[in-house]
Design a protein around this motif. Sequence first.
Motif, short mmCIF file in Angstrom:
data_model
loop_
_atom_site.label_atom_id
_atom_site.label_comp_id
_atom_site.label_asym_id
_atom_site.label_seq_id
_atom_site.Cartn_x
_atom_site.Cartn_y
_atom_site.Cartn_z
N LEU A 1 -9.02 -16.37 -2.60
CA LEU A 1 -10.39 -16.36 -3.11
C LEU A 1 -10.41 -17.22 -4.36
N GLY A 2 -10.75 -18.49 -4.19
CA GLY A 2 -10.69 -19.42 -5.31
C GLY A 2 -9.25 -19.60 -5.76
N GLU A 3 -8.98 -19.29 -7.02
CA GLU A 3 -7.62 -19.39 -7.55
C GLU A 3 -6.87 -18.06 -7.45
N ASN A 4 -7.52 -17.06 -6.91
CA ASN A 4 -6.94 -15.72 -6.85
C ASN A 4 -6.62 -15.33 -5.40
N TRP A 5 -5.89 -14.23 -5.26
CA TRP A 5 -5.51 -13.71 -3.95
C TRP A 5 -5.85 -12.24 -3.88
N ARG A 6 -6.32 -11.80 -2.72
CA ARG A 6 -6.68 -10.40 -2.54
C ARG A 6 -6.00 -9.85 -1.29
N SER A 7 -5.44 -8.65 -1.40
CA SER A 7 -4.81 -8.01 -0.25
C SER A 7 -5.85 -7.80 0.84
N SER A 8 -5.50 -8.20 2.08
CA SER A 8 -6.48 -8.13 3.16
C SER A 8 -5.97 -7.42 4.41
N GLY A 9 -4.66 -7.21 4.53
CA GLY A 9 -4.14 -6.54 5.72
C GLY A 9 -2.63 -6.52 5.76
N LYS A 10 -2.10 -6.08 6.89
CA LYS A 10 -0.65 -5.98 7.10
C LYS A 10 -0.27 -6.75 8.37
N VAL A 11 0.96 -7.21 8.41
CA VAL A 11 1.48 -7.85 9.61
C VAL A 11 1.66 -6.79 10.69
N ASN A 12 1.15 -7.06 11.88
CA ASN A 12 1.34 -6.17 13.01
C ASN A 12 2.56 -6.64 13.81
N LEU A 13 2.42 -7.74 14.54
CA LEU A 13 3.54 -8.37 15.24
C LEU A 13 3.80 -9.74 14.63
N SER A 14 5.03 -10.23 14.73
CA SER A 14 5.33 -11.56 14.22
C SER A 14 6.41 -12.23 15.06
#
Length: 328
Positions: free
Chosen positions: A269-282
Amino acid sequence: MTQFNKLTLASTDALPNVIVSELSHWGLMTATGEQRLSYLQGQLTCDLVGLEDQQTTWGGHCDPKGKLWSTFQVAKKGSSFYFIMRKDALAVTLPELKKYAVFSKVELTDASAFCNLYGIAGEQAEQWLNKTFAITLGEEAVTHLPNGFVMRLIGETPRFLVLLQKSDASLQQISQHLAEAATDDGSFWDALDILAAAPIVSAAMSSVQIPQAFNLQAYDGVSFTKGCYTGQETVARAKYRGTNKRAMAILSGVTASEVNSGDSIELQLGENWRSSGKVNLSYRYSDGVQLISSVLPNNLETDSVFKITDNESTLAFMPLPYSLVEVD
């Protein structure tokens, strides 16, 4: 005995014509008994009434709050139901289903030790199966064998699940034409599941989100007409009141190191980062490109940029292979 090793592919490589994956991380639950259908109807998201021996359906098992413990694909033969799911999901869902099964005439069993599961993928997968098992696969979703069955999966890449009774004869059968295929230890099957945006719930995401957040309805794994089941009120409210704000997404990009299920995903988000979720499969290709499935907010811009917490990375959305627009 054939050794199934990790299939090494770069993200730009074409798929082999046939890939045979040993799915040792997948398992089988069986349901038998004269009240099996009525009991399962009151526990699962899918409608099993009318399911024929040549058909399959996706489904889910929710907690009382409507959060998914697990998802699965189910087939039927005679008086038995066969639920194929990841073993980590089976370990969670079987004890929960057994809690109330004591009041019904139903037997739920972890039958994983008595079978082998394989995934067959690629443009020549159907021909390889026909040759291996001396059959001719038709349009049916499930083709039964004397010692198991073949299940045709949904998706752009031709894929099949094969369940065989564990025996020397079955092992010899699956091995006879392996020289004509690329073999895989099951890790690349995860990549194919991610690319198909299959509604699979990893152990790290168990009992966290409702079925619609995993796009289970896009695979017809949720019935809104069959009546009550555990968690049904929450699931129905999400559909009819529009309360669900999340959906399964596919992310892809280069990462500095391997990504694991449960790792945190951040949105720029612009110059910042916001937690949005978790890895399910990779799954990580040999050139460092990572594929990820994750449950994320469903209102994000298509050009959103993501990263994995504490892992130098740049990730972006890949398009889903299906639409999430519901048709009434």
